[in-house]
Write a protein that holds these residues in place. Structure first.
Motif, mmCIF file in Angstrom:
data_model
loop_
_atom_site.group_PDB
_atom_site.id
_atom_site.type_symbol
_atom_site.label_atom_id
_atom_site.label_comp_id
_atom_site.label_asym_id
_atom_site.label_seq_id
_atom_site.Cartn_x
_atom_site.Cartn_y
_atom_site.Cartn_z
ATOM 1 N N PRO A 86 0.827 -1.210 0.000
ATOM 2 C CA PRO A 86 0.000 0.000 0.000
ATOM 3 C C PRO A 86 0.862 1.261 0.000
ATOM 4 O O PRO A 86 1.869 1.331 0.715
ATOM 5 N N GLN A 87 0.464 2.243 -0.780
ATOM 6 C CA GLN A 87 1.253 3.464 -0.892
ATOM 7 C C GLN A 87 1.403 4.170 0.451
ATOM 8 O O GLN A 87 2.443 4.756 0.743
ATOM 9 N N ARG A 88 0.386 4.063 1.316
ATOM 10 C CA ARG A 88 0.465 4.720 2.618
ATOM 11 C C ARG A 88 1.596 4.152 3.479
ATOM 12 O O ARG A 88 2.187 4.864 4.281
ATOM 13 N N VAL A 89 1.913 2.856 3.296
ATOM 14 C CA VAL A 89 3.011 2.254 4.050
ATOM 15 C C VAL A 89 4.338 2.852 3.593
ATOM 16 O O VAL A 89 5.207 3.185 4.415
ATOM 17 N N ALA A 90 4.509 3.002 2.292
ATOM 18 C CA ALA A 90 5.714 3.640 1.771
ATOM 19 C C ALA A 90 5.796 5.099 2.206
ATOM 20 O O ALA A 90 6.864 5.593 2.572
ATOM 21 N N ASP A 91 4.662 5.795 2.185
ATOM 22 C CA ASP A 91 4.635 7.195 2.592
ATOM 23 C C ASP A 91 5.018 7.365 4.057
ATOM 24 O O ASP A 91 5.524 8.430 4.460
ATOM 25 N N ALA A 92 4.789 6.331 4.853
ATOM 26 C CA ALA A 92 5.133 6.376 6.277
ATOM 27 C C ALA A 92 6.616 6.105 6.516
ATOM 28 O O ALA A 92 7.066 6.120 7.671
ATOM 29 N N GLY A 93 7.378 5.832 5.448
ATOM 30 C CA GLY A 93 8.818 5.657 5.588
ATOM 31 C C GLY A 93 9.344 4.263 5.351
ATOM 32 O O GLY A 93 10.545 4.028 5.515
ATOM 33 N N ASP A 94 8.485 3.319 4.965
ATOM 34 C CA ASP A 94 8.960 1.969 4.698
ATOM 35 C C ASP A 94 9.983 2.021 3.558
ATOM 36 O O ASP A 94 9.716 2.576 2.492
ATOM 37 N N LEU B 2 22.455 -4.242 -18.904
ATOM 38 C CA LEU B 2 21.278 -3.776 -19.632
ATOM 39 C C LEU B 2 21.175 -2.262 -19.600
ATOM 40 O O LEU B 2 21.309 -1.648 -18.534
ATOM 41 N N PRO B 3 20.887 -1.630 -20.723
ATOM 42 C CA PRO B 3 20.592 -0.197 -20.701
ATOM 43 C C PRO B 3 19.232 0.051 -20.054
ATOM 44 O O PRO B 3 18.409 -0.858 -19.919
ATOM 45 N N ASP B 4 18.982 1.298 -19.664
ATOM 46 C CA ASP B 4 17.751 1.609 -18.929
ATOM 47 C C ASP B 4 16.487 1.294 -19.717
ATOM 48 O O ASP B 4 15.447 0.973 -19.119
ATOM 49 N N ASP B 5 16.544 1.393 -21.043
ATOM 50 C CA ASP B 5 15.329 1.157 -21.822
ATOM 51 C C ASP B 5 15.065 -0.326 -22.089
ATOM 52 O O ASP B 5 14.087 -0.682 -22.736
ATOM 53 N N ALA B 6 15.917 -1.200 -21.536
ATOM 54 C CA ALA B 6 15.748 -2.639 -21.769
ATOM 55 C C ALA B 6 15.039 -3.338 -20.618
ATOM 56 O O ALA B 6 14.800 -4.548 -20.691
ATOM 57 N N TRP B 7 14.714 -2.577 -19.569
ATOM 58 C CA TRP B 7 14.063 -3.213 -18.426
ATOM 59 C C TRP B 7 13.117 -2.221 -17.751
ATOM 60 O O TRP B 7 13.219 -1.017 -17.915
ATOM 61 N N THR B 8 12.177 -2.781 -16.980
ATOM 62 C CA THR B 8 11.179 -1.990 -16.264
ATOM 63 C C THR B 8 10.913 -2.644 -14.913
ATOM 64 O O THR B 8 10.960 -3.871 -14.797
ATOM 65 N N LEU B 9 10.607 -1.838 -13.920
ATOM 66 C CA LEU B 9 10.213 -2.335 -12.604
ATOM 67 C C LEU B 9 8.723 -2.087 -12.412
ATOM 68 O O LEU B 9 8.206 -1.020 -12.764
ATOM 69 N N ALA B 10 8.033 -3.073 -11.832
ATOM 70 C CA ALA B 10 6.605 -2.927 -11.555
ATOM 71 C C ALA B 10 6.261 -3.722 -10.295
ATOM 72 O O ALA B 10 7.067 -4.492 -9.780
ATOM 73 N N TYR B 11 5.016 -3.514 -9.798
ATOM 74 C CA TYR B 11 4.569 -4.147 -8.554
ATOM 75 C C TYR B 11 3.274 -4.920 -8.799
ATOM 76 O O TYR B 11 2.345 -4.423 -9.429
ATOM 77 N N GLN B 12 3.208 -6.123 -8.262
ATOM 78 C CA GLN B 12 2.074 -7.019 -8.478
ATOM 79 C C GLN B 12 1.312 -7.253 -7.177
ATOM 80 O O GLN B 12 1.637 -6.727 -6.127
ATOM 81 N N SER B 13 0.275 -8.091 -7.278
ATOM 82 C CA SER B 13 -0.467 -8.637 -6.127
ATOM 83 C C SER B 13 -1.177 -7.570 -5.299
ATOM 84 O O SER B 13 -1.167 -7.619 -4.065
ATOM 85 N N ARG B 14 -1.827 -6.645 -5.958
ATOM 86 C CA ARG B 14 -2.616 -5.652 -5.218
ATOM 87 C C ARG B 14 -3.827 -6.304 -4.569
ATOM 88 O O ARG B 14 -4.388 -7.259 -5.089
ATOM 89 N N GLY C 83 -7.450 -5.153 -2.220
ATOM 90 C CA GLY C 83 -8.259 -4.086 -1.647
ATOM 91 C C GLY C 83 -8.363 -2.884 -2.571
ATOM 92 O O GLY C 83 -7.866 -2.887 -3.697
ATOM 93 N N ARG C 84 -8.997 -1.844 -2.073
ATOM 94 C CA ARG C 84 -9.318 -0.686 -2.915
ATOM 95 C C ARG C 84 -8.375 0.495 -2.764
ATOM 96 O O ARG C 84 -8.425 1.431 -3.554
ATOM 97 N N GLU C 85 -7.509 0.464 -1.737
ATOM 98 C CA GLU C 85 -6.639 1.614 -1.550
ATOM 99 C C GLU C 85 -5.531 1.638 -2.597
ATOM 100 O O GLU C 85 -5.292 0.657 -3.302
ATOM 101 N N ARG C 86 -4.851 2.772 -2.674
ATOM 102 C CA ARG C 86 -3.784 2.928 -3.656
ATOM 103 C C ARG C 86 -2.562 2.117 -3.235
ATOM 104 O O ARG C 86 -2.149 2.142 -2.082
ATOM 105 N N TRP C 87 -1.977 1.384 -4.202
ATOM 106 C CA TRP C 87 -0.772 0.599 -3.960
ATOM 107 C C TRP C 87 0.380 1.181 -4.786
ATOM 108 O O TRP C 87 0.181 2.085 -5.609
ATOM 109 N N LEU C 88 1.578 0.668 -4.535
ATOM 110 C CA LEU C 88 2.746 1.127 -5.280
ATOM 111 C C LEU C 88 2.514 0.975 -6.778
ATOM 112 O O LEU C 88 1.893 0.018 -7.239
ATOM 113 N N GLU C 89 3.025 1.908 -7.518
ATOM 114 C CA GLU C 89 2.906 1.891 -8.970
ATOM 115 C C GLU C 89 4.291 2.026 -9.596
ATOM 116 O O GLU C 89 5.222 2.504 -8.950
ATOM 117 N N PRO C 90 4.440 1.592 -10.857
ATOM 118 C CA PRO C 90 3.407 1.063 -11.754
ATOM 119 C C PRO C 90 3.047 -0.381 -11.421
ATOM 120 O O PRO C 90 3.863 -1.120 -10.876
#
Length: 322
Positions: free
Chosen positions: A196-204, A223-235, A237-244
C-alpha cells in the motif's frame, strides 16, 4: 541429521512467509485468518477488522483462492514450502558446522514454536534469516516481532540483503541461463510484490530497496535503462498501492509493440502462488491476448548459487556477532 549438526550450538533459521497446508478452502481459510490478523499486514483495529475478516472476507476469498493453489501444488506440498525446505537443506551443505532449519511466519513449521524448541534444546545462538531480500515493515518486521517475543535465546536477525553481491550475481546468472536456453526477450520486467502506498509514505524502505535491487541486477546484466522496467504485483483491496502495476505495465509494453517479455520476481526467494499462478499463468494469459509472449524466469529457489549466497550472508552475520 549428521552428528555435526546434532551437536552444533548455533542455528540458522531461514524464514519464509507461509502457506496453507493443503490446496483446500478450509486450509486456505486457516492460513489467511492467521496472516490477515497480523497488525503488520492489516493495521485496522481488531474490533473493526476481525468481524469483517471472519464474516465476509474469509468465507468469500478462501474458496476462490484454493483452486489457484491447487493449480501449482507439488507432490511435497505447496511450492513455497517445498523450495524453502530444500533451500535450507542446500544451505546445510554449505554450513556443515551449524544447524540450518526452515520455518514460516504464518502456518507450519511455525517460527515461534521452532524458537521455543531450540531454547529447550539449549542452543547458544540462533540467527534468523528472513527470506525477504528487501526489508519491509509488513514482512521482515513481522518476523522481528516473533524474534522479540522469544525468551531464553541469544537471537539476531538479518534485516535485508537486497544489494548483497552474491545474491545479485545469482539472480543475474539465472537471467543469463534462461536467455541462453530460450533466447533473449525484447524486454526484462522486474515484478516485485506490491505494498500500500500509505506504508511507503510512512517511511517503509521497501520500494527504494526494490529499485536498488533491480538496478544492481540490470547493471550486472549490462542492460541499458530502456531494456528493463520495474513494476509491482499482487494488489489487494481498494486503496492505492505502489505503482506502476505489473498488469498495466504489461499492457503498456504490448501497446508499444513489444511481443516477448521476460519476467523475473527478485523479491521472492522461492516460487509461490504469486509467481507461479499470478505471473506465469494469469498475467501470461492476459499478455497472450494482446499478441505477446510472457516468459517467466523462476525464482532462485533451492539452486546451488542461492544456497551459497545465503550461506555467505549468514556466515558474515555470525562473524560480526562473534
Amino acid at each position: 541429521m549428521t552428528q555435526a549438526r546434532q551437536s552444533a550450538a548455533t542455528a540458522v533459521v531461514v524464514v519464509n512467509l507461509g502457506t496453507p497446508e493443503a490446496p483446500t478452502a478450509p486450509a486456505v481459510r486457516r492460513y489467511l485468518a492467521e496472516f490477515l490478523s497480523d497488525r503488520r499486514v492489516v493495521s485496522l483495529p481488531p474490533l473493526l477488522w476481525q468481524p469483517l475478516l471472519r464474516g465476509v472476507i474469509l468465507p468469500l476469498r478462501a474458496p476462490k483462492v484454493a483452486p489457484k493453489y491447487a493449480s501449482v501444488w507439488l507432490d511435497g506440498g505447496s511450492p513455497l514450502a517445498v523450495y524453502t525446505r530444500q533451500l535450507a537443506a542446500a544451505m546445510q551443505q554449505e554450513l556443515p558446522d551449524l544447524q540450518v532449519l526452515d520455518a514460516m511466519r504464518y502456518g507450519e513449521p511455525s517460527l515461534a514454536r521452532l524458537l521455543q524448541r531450540l531454547r529447550d534444546e539449549g542452543l547458544q545462538r540462533v540467527l534468523v534469516l528472513p527470506l525477504y531480500p528487501q526489508y519491509s515493515t509488513t514482512t521482515t518486521a513481522s518476523v522481528g516481532d516473533v524474534v522479540a517475543r522469544a525468551d531464553g535465546l541469544a537471537l539476531r536477525m538479518v534485516d535485508e540483503y537486497h544489494l548483497d553481491d552474491g545474491w545479485v550475481a545469482a539472480v543475474a546468472q539465472s537471467v543469463r541461463d534462461h536467455r541462453a536456453a530460450n533466447g533473449a526477450g525484447e524486454h526484462l520486467l522486474f515484478s516485485f510484490h506490491g505494498l500500500p502506498q500509505r506504508v511507503a509514505d510512512a517511511g517503509d524502505p521497501y520500494p527504494r530497496q526494490c529499485e536498488a535491487s533491480a538496478r544492481a541486477i540490470a547493471a550486472a546484466l549490462g542492460l541499458p535503462d530502456d531494456a528493463w522496467t520495474l513494476a509491482y504485483q499482487s494488489r489487494f483491496g481498494r486503496e492505492r498501492w505502489l505503482e506502476p502495476a505489473t498488469d498495466t505495465t504489461l499492457e503498456a509494453l504490448a501497446a508499444r509493440g513489444i511481443r516477448t517479455v521476460d519476467v523475473i520476481a527478485p523479491g521472492f526467494a522461492a516460487d509461490c502462488l504469486e509467481t507461479l499462478e499470478e505471473v506465469s499463468i494469469m498475467l501470461a494469459e492476459q499478455f497472450a491476448e494482446r499478441g505477446g509472449t510472457l516468459r517467466y524466469i523462476p525464482c532462485l529457489n533451492d539452486s546451488p548459487a542461492h544456497a551459497r549466497a545465503l550461506a555467505a550472508v549468514a556466515r558474515r552475520a555470525l562473524d560480526q556477532w562473534a
